[in-house]
Design a protein around this motif. Sequence first.
Motif, mmCIF file in Angstrom:
data_model
loop_
_atom_site.group_PDB
_atom_site.id
_atom_site.type_symbol
_atom_site.label_atom_id
_atom_site.label_comp_id
_atom_site.label_asym_id
_atom_site.label_seq_id
_atom_site.Cartn_x
_atom_site.Cartn_y
_atom_site.Cartn_z
ATOM 1 N N GLU A 14 18.511 -61.405 1.321
ATOM 2 C CA GLU A 14 18.457 -60.165 0.563
ATOM 3 C C GLU A 14 19.088 -60.387 -0.811
ATOM 4 O O GLU A 14 19.936 -61.272 -0.996
ATOM 5 C CB GLU A 14 19.212 -59.058 1.299
ATOM 6 C CG GLU A 14 18.618 -58.674 2.641
ATOM 7 C CD GLU A 14 17.258 -57.992 2.511
ATOM 8 O OE1 GLU A 14 17.011 -57.400 1.441
ATOM 9 O OE2 GLU A 14 16.466 -58.056 3.465
ATOM 10 N N GLU A 15 18.653 -59.580 -1.769
ATOM 11 C CA GLU A 15 19.147 -59.753 -3.136
ATOM 12 C C GLU A 15 20.664 -59.689 -3.202
ATOM 13 O O GLU A 15 21.296 -60.504 -3.882
ATOM 14 C CB GLU A 15 18.541 -58.679 -4.045
ATOM 15 C CG GLU A 15 18.964 -58.808 -5.487
ATOM 16 C CD GLU A 15 18.292 -57.790 -6.394
ATOM 17 O OE1 GLU A 15 18.986 -57.204 -7.243
ATOM 18 O OE2 GLU A 15 17.062 -57.587 -6.256
ATOM 19 N N ASP A 16 21.271 -58.737 -2.488
ATOM 20 C CA ASP A 16 22.724 -58.600 -2.525
ATOM 21 C C ASP A 16 23.424 -59.863 -2.024
ATOM 22 O O ASP A 16 24.486 -60.233 -2.534
ATOM 23 C CB ASP A 16 23.166 -57.401 -1.679
ATOM 24 C CG ASP A 16 22.794 -56.072 -2.324
ATOM 25 O OD1 ASP A 16 22.390 -56.081 -3.498
ATOM 26 O OD2 ASP A 16 22.904 -55.032 -1.644
ATOM 27 N N ALA A 17 22.824 -60.520 -1.011
ATOM 28 C CA ALA A 17 23.438 -61.733 -0.464
ATOM 29 C C ALA A 17 23.405 -62.864 -1.478
ATOM 30 O O ALA A 17 24.391 -63.598 -1.640
ATOM 31 C CB ALA A 17 22.727 -62.146 0.820
ATOM 32 N N VAL A 18 22.275 -63.019 -2.171
ATOM 33 C CA VAL A 18 22.178 -64.072 -3.184
ATOM 34 C C VAL A 18 23.148 -63.793 -4.333
ATOM 35 O O VAL A 18 23.843 -64.698 -4.811
ATOM 36 C CB VAL A 18 20.737 -64.193 -3.719
ATOM 37 C CG1 VAL A 18 20.661 -65.229 -4.840
ATOM 38 C CG2 VAL A 18 19.780 -64.578 -2.601
ATOM 39 N N VAL A 19 23.210 -62.541 -4.775
ATOM 40 C CA VAL A 19 24.130 -62.168 -5.857
ATOM 41 C C VAL A 19 25.573 -62.481 -5.460
ATOM 42 O O VAL A 19 26.345 -63.044 -6.252
ATOM 43 C CB VAL A 19 23.971 -60.679 -6.212
ATOM 44 C CG1 VAL A 19 25.091 -60.222 -7.142
ATOM 45 C CG2 VAL A 19 22.612 -60.433 -6.865
ATOM 46 N N ALA A 52 25.452 -67.386 4.995
ATOM 47 C CA ALA A 52 25.308 -65.949 4.754
ATOM 48 C C ALA A 52 23.866 -65.516 4.950
ATOM 49 O O ALA A 52 22.930 -66.226 4.569
ATOM 50 C CB ALA A 52 25.763 -65.606 3.333
ATOM 51 N N GLY A 53 23.697 -64.336 5.552
ATOM 52 C CA GLY A 53 22.382 -63.719 5.621
ATOM 53 C C GLY A 53 21.481 -64.183 6.738
ATOM 54 O O GLY A 53 20.315 -63.786 6.793
ATOM 55 N N HIS A 54 21.970 -65.037 7.636
ATOM 56 C CA HIS A 54 21.118 -65.549 8.715
ATOM 57 C C HIS A 54 21.754 -65.304 10.081
ATOM 58 O O HIS A 54 21.767 -66.186 10.950
ATOM 59 C CB HIS A 54 20.843 -67.042 8.505
ATOM 60 C CG HIS A 54 20.110 -67.341 7.241
ATOM 61 N ND1 HIS A 54 18.878 -66.795 6.946
ATOM 62 C CD2 HIS A 54 20.437 -68.125 6.175
ATOM 63 C CE1 HIS A 54 18.472 -67.231 5.765
ATOM 64 N NE2 HIS A 54 19.406 -68.028 5.274
ATOM 65 N N ASP A 55 22.254 -64.096 10.269
ATOM 66 C CA ASP A 55 22.916 -63.744 11.534
ATOM 67 C C ASP A 55 21.962 -63.856 12.722
ATOM 68 O O ASP A 55 22.363 -64.271 13.816
ATOM 69 C CB ASP A 55 23.478 -62.324 11.460
ATOM 70 C CG ASP A 55 24.606 -62.199 10.447
ATOM 71 O OD1 ASP A 55 25.131 -63.241 10.015
ATOM 72 O OD2 ASP A 55 24.950 -61.058 10.072
ATOM 73 N N VAL A 63 19.252 -68.987 -2.495
ATOM 74 C CA VAL A 63 20.418 -69.238 -3.349
ATOM 75 C C VAL A 63 20.363 -70.643 -3.937
ATOM 76 O O VAL A 63 20.774 -70.868 -5.085
ATOM 77 C CB VAL A 63 21.733 -69.004 -2.567
ATOM 78 C CG1 VAL A 63 21.907 -70.010 -1.448
ATOM 79 C CG2 VAL A 63 22.928 -69.025 -3.515
ATOM 80 N N GLY A 64 19.820 -71.605 -3.190
ATOM 81 C CA GLY A 64 19.692 -72.950 -3.722
ATOM 82 C C GLY A 64 18.773 -72.994 -4.932
ATOM 83 O O GLY A 64 19.066 -73.638 -5.942
ATOM 84 N N ARG A 65 17.655 -72.284 -4.838
ATOM 85 C CA ARG A 65 16.723 -72.234 -5.959
ATOM 86 C C ARG A 65 17.332 -71.479 -7.136
ATOM 87 O O ARG A 65 17.130 -71.849 -8.298
ATOM 88 C CB ARG A 65 15.428 -71.555 -5.523
ATOM 89 C CG ARG A 65 14.319 -71.629 -6.558
ATOM 90 C CD ARG A 65 13.069 -70.927 -6.077
ATOM 91 N NE ARG A 65 12.549 -71.527 -4.867
ATOM 92 C CZ ARG A 65 11.529 -71.032 -4.162
ATOM 93 N NH1 ARG A 65 10.953 -69.906 -4.557
ATOM 94 N NH2 ARG A 65 11.109 -71.638 -3.082
#
Length: 372
Positions: free
Chosen positions: A208-213, A27-30, A239-241
């Motif tokens: 982005e914050e939304d992606a991590v959430v 996610a998040g790395h398009d 997200v790992g952290r």
Amino acid sequence: MSKARGTAAAAPEAEETLAPRRNPDLAGHDEAERLLLEAWNSGRLPHAWLIGGTPGVGKATLAFRFARFVLAQEPHGDSLFGGAAPVTSLHIPPEHPVFRRVASGGHADLLTVERQRDEKKDRLKRDIAVDDVRKIGPFLRRTSSEGGWRVAVIDGADRMNLSGLNAILKILEEPPPGALLLLVSDNPGGMLPTIRSRCRKLTLKPLEEDAVVALLGQHRPDIAEEDRAALSRLSEGSVGRAIDLADAGGLALYREMVGLLSALPRLDIAAAHAFADKLTRKQDDGLYETATELLVWWLARFARSLARGAWPAEVVAGEAALMTRLANARGLERWVEVWEKVQRLFARAESANLDRKQVLLNALAALETAAA
């Protein structure tokens, strides 16, 4: 951030799914995926990629995603460089035979090199063993078991010593045909310039914050909804952290730490001693490491924000007011000095095995002196 496990325990199925070689999603790395697909479809795929970015942002997940994709492609004629028609996604479904073999570590044309675990100390070794690195050259030069590519993934490439780096350099100077080398690194700038110059560089940006959430909600539904945004900000888009911090009780420690600092310029001595006692009661629960890393991170974040002239989004309520008060007490140069002093203090404490409680109290005292 520390990967020590604290009060919360990760669900085994969540850890299994998030393991890079078993994770089907990215996610998040398009943009990063687009660049890899573009290189593949061009028919001129670089033989080596250096994938960089902050820890836990998805670098190894991307590397295994690309490795699975490459290994799943059918050879076309005498060329191994791409297929007849352009492809639009790196996704290989979990039920695919290649996915299953990569996930189990049983694909004959994939070699993974990473730090091994020190069983005596129950933690990962500091460096990747040079003997493991030296296996890569013969592996990439041999004939593919399935008639396609041979792929080697070095997870933690910045953890190779000089002998290991030189072994990789020899491969890069004379890359075998049909071989792909994926180097995953938290610190690409620390690697040999001769290696960096021979690799295609791909840097993953923080999520982005939304992606991590959203990822926390998907993989760790046990984390309270109101904590997910706080963990996203605390992890700075990793997200790992965020998961490591959740497992280590990092958010609760951070809230307690900010509450303690909020008393500045006059530190609550009793509260400081109670905080230090809790962190140093046991040597192996990871609380001290997590808290000290968070304190250093908070000081760095405060200094960066002070230099920019704008406070970041709060992780916990009251941070902006605290930063404003401290900024009014001292300027940027003084707070940078405090940040550097605290960093050195914690580093010296570990190398010299100093009393952890006293070290932590000294760090808090340095903040109190600066804020007065």
